[in-house]
Design an enzyme around this catalytic site. Structure first.
Site, PDB file in Angstrom:
ATOM      1  N   GLY A  10       0.833  -1.201   0.000  1.00  0.00           N
ATOM      2  CA  GLY A  10       0.000   0.000   0.000  1.00  0.00           C
ATOM      3  C   GLY A  10       0.860   1.241   0.000  1.00  0.00           C
ATOM      4  N   GLY A  11       0.349   2.271   0.674  1.00  0.00           N
ATOM      5  CA  GLY A  11       1.068   3.539   0.703  1.00  0.00           C
ATOM      6  C   GLY A  11       2.418   3.437   1.382  1.00  0.00           C
TER       7      GLY A  11
ATOM      8  N   GLY B  56      23.883  12.360 -30.096  1.00  0.00           N
ATOM      9  CA  GLY B  56      23.358  13.036 -28.901  1.00  0.00           C
ATOM     10  C   GLY B  56      23.873  12.379 -27.637  1.00  0.00           C
ATOM     11  N   ALA B  57      24.112  11.071 -27.723  1.00  0.00           N
ATOM     12  CA  ALA B  57      24.579  10.351 -26.541  1.00  0.00           C
ATOM     13  C   ALA B  57      25.949  10.880 -26.112  1.00  0.00           C
ATOM     14  CB  ALA B  57      24.628   8.860 -26.818  1.00  0.00           C
TER      15      ALA B  57
END
Ligand code: HXC
Length: 513
Positions: free
Chosen positions: A168-169, A403-404
């Protein structure tokens, strides 16, 4: 009984947590109790407990008859290798380690002290989540922890160790911390468990498959470090802490003793395969540059095309980020960008210099990557490096394409020193692809297009498939021999030891999340 004896007896009673039967069950599952874990993690005799006798005040659903001193969490402070840390350890034997308002208040108190005194926070999680009988007040308790985790982020190191259920949380506190450690077979994390999953999506899945250590180490990337059992995970935490400073104002401690085997410097000459497209394990390069046995890989089983981890050079902590040609040719994709970016940001927040080892053919093409947002995720790594003000050195071993190349800690995004080995190829793209595009017409018109293509590929490779064009432009600082690299790194990091760089005044940046 006199009052002192009464206290001694009360203290004794703490040891059994929620009762001997429940302690036995914990042991039968291969798990230690909350107190045993604290004892093992901290230096002998250093634990000072806070709030040992605190009890909840709830009355609903018979809670008034289910009171245990400490209310399911052991909290306090102590030392690890002589350095102060704050700790909470949830006690599954008390109401399943569930989090009541009081239990949360105890954790928050420790968190506040950790922040005020600038020391790491270690959370040992073993809990069935919000105390169901208490209702909404326990939810508020969680939220107060989340709030503090966020405020403490980048101020003190926060480590979460998952040593039982975490559902859960409850998973969000670990998720907000810097590193998550998980124990194989006995720990799991999920927002919704197998039963809910079955109802909603009709998938049949076990807790282990859904949220065990392996699933989170390999698939989600939520888990950074896996260990075989409680004892091993605690050893791991003690070890990893030695690489970190106490807080963002300090430097990581320097080890007084380190070794470096000269044989490693010889071995580095033959790490690269002859064929430019053959894979090799970048960890061999990393290992041959750093102090012996000092590499602590983070996120080992997630996004294996990038390798990140802590290491030491002459006893000083560094963070290593390296493309891994042995996995997906070292290409950058969504997961490797996320992994790299998160590690870079931790190092930058805590004054840990960065060493980047680069061999990257580019970003991974394809609809899957584009539609899932490689643009935004790749930008995270770009952002993380660009924003980092710690000393940063890059070594290009082979490919640095497109770009790398920019993203992987290039000088244009603020790296302090960039070195390249003679085998480096710093170019917009590989020679074959480049020739196909720029000589498309010539190749098509040739008697033998294949031969023409090869000729043009060689021409392009001759011009760009080397480090010298970049060196001529100052895009890299020096072309160095592999066996010179460690010495250059030692000098470089020493030169940068007092580096001061400040970011423009702002509330905070807006990293492409
Ligand atoms: C109160 C709890 C509890 C809980 C377990 N116990 N979880 N008591 N609140 N959340 C108690 C059990 O009643 C039992 O008491 C003891 O702890 C041990 O639990 P078992 O079920 O016997 O253990 P096990 O078989 O190992 O199963 C562990 C478990 C299961 C998988 C964690 O207990 C479970 O599913 N618990 C509920 C999990 C859950 O749904 N939590 C709420 C999530 S919602 P006795 O007296 O018999 O020993 C949530 C919201 C937070 O957390 C949101 C924050 C934003």
């Amino acid at each position: 009984m006199d009052r002192n004896e009464h206290l001694i007896e009360k203290r004794e009673s703490l040891k059994v947590g929620g009762g001997e039967a429940r302690v036995k069950r914990q042991h039968d599952q291969g798990k230690l109790t909350a107190r045993e874990r604290v004892t093992l993690l901290l230096d002998e005799g250093s634990f000072q407990e806070i709030g040992a006798f605190v009890e909840h005040e709830s009355v609903s659903f018979g809670l008034d008859k289910m009171k245990f001193p400490g209310d399911g969490v052991v909290t306090g402070f102590g030392t690890v290798h002589g350095r102060l840390i704050y700790i909470f350890s949830q006690d599954f034997t008390v109401l399943g380690g569930s989090l009541s308002r009081t239990h949360a208040e105890k954790i928050c108190r420790i968190m506040d002290l950790a922040m005020q005194n600038g020391a790491p926070l270690i959370g040992l999680n073993d809990s069935g989540g919000a105390r169901i009988q208490e209702g909404v007040v326990s939810l508020a308790g969680y939220a107060e922890i989340f709030y503090r985790n966020t405020r403490a982020s980048g101020v003190i190191p926060q480590l979460s160790v998952i040593m039982g259920p975490c559902a859960g949380g409850a998973v969000y506190s670990p998720a907000l911390t810097d590193f998550v450690f998980m124990v194989e077979e006995t720990s799991y994390m999920f927002v919704t468990g197998p039963n809910v999953v079955k109802t909603v999506t009709h998938e049949e899945v076990t807790s282990e498959d859904l949220g065990g250590a392996k699933a989170h180490a390999e698939k989600s990337g939520v888990n950074h470090f896996t260990a075989a059992n409680d004892v091993e995970v605690i050893k791991q935490v003690r070890d990893v802490l030695t690489y970190m400073p106490q807080n963002a104002e300090e430097l990581a401690p320097k080890t007084s003793h380190f070794e470096y085997s000269p044989a490693k410097n010889k071995a580095i000459k033959s790490v690269l395969p002859d064929n430019i497209n053959s894979p090799y394990d970048i960890r061999k390069v990393v290992d041959s540059l750093i102090d012996d046995d000092s590499f602590r890989e983070v996120h080992k089983d997630f996004a294996k095309n990038i390798v990140v981890g802590f290491a030491r050079i002459e006893g000083r902590t560094i963070g290593v980020v390296a493309n891994q040609p042995a996995a997906l040719a070292g290409v950058l994709d969504i997961d490797s960008s996320r992994k790299g970016a998160r590690f870079v940001r931790f190092c930058d927040a805590f004054n840990i210099p960065l060493l980047v080892i680069e061999d990257v053919p580019g970003f991974l093409p394809g609809t899957d990557q584009e539609w899932r947002g490689i643009i935004a995720h790749g930008a995270k790594l770009l952002y993380a490096f660009s924003e980092a003000t710690v000393p940063r050195i890059t070594v290009i071993t082979r490919k640095a394409y497109g770009g790398a190349f920019d993203v992987m800690n290039s000088k244009s995004i603020g790296a302090d020193l960039n070195f390249a080995w003679p085998t480096a190829e710093i170019a917009v793209m590989g020679a074959k692809g480049a020739a196909e595009i720029i000589f498309k017409r010539e190749i098509a018109a040739a008697d033998s297009p294949e031969d023409k293509w090869k000729e043009k590929e060689a021409e392009y490779a001759d011009l760009f498939a080397n480090p010298y064009r970049a060196a001529e432009r100052g895009i890299i600082d020096e072309v160095i021999l592999p066996e010179e690299t460690r010495a250059k790194l030692i000098l470089g990091f020493k030169m940068l030891e007092n580096k001061v760089e400040t970011l423009p005044k702002k509330k905070h940046g807006n990293i492409p999340l």
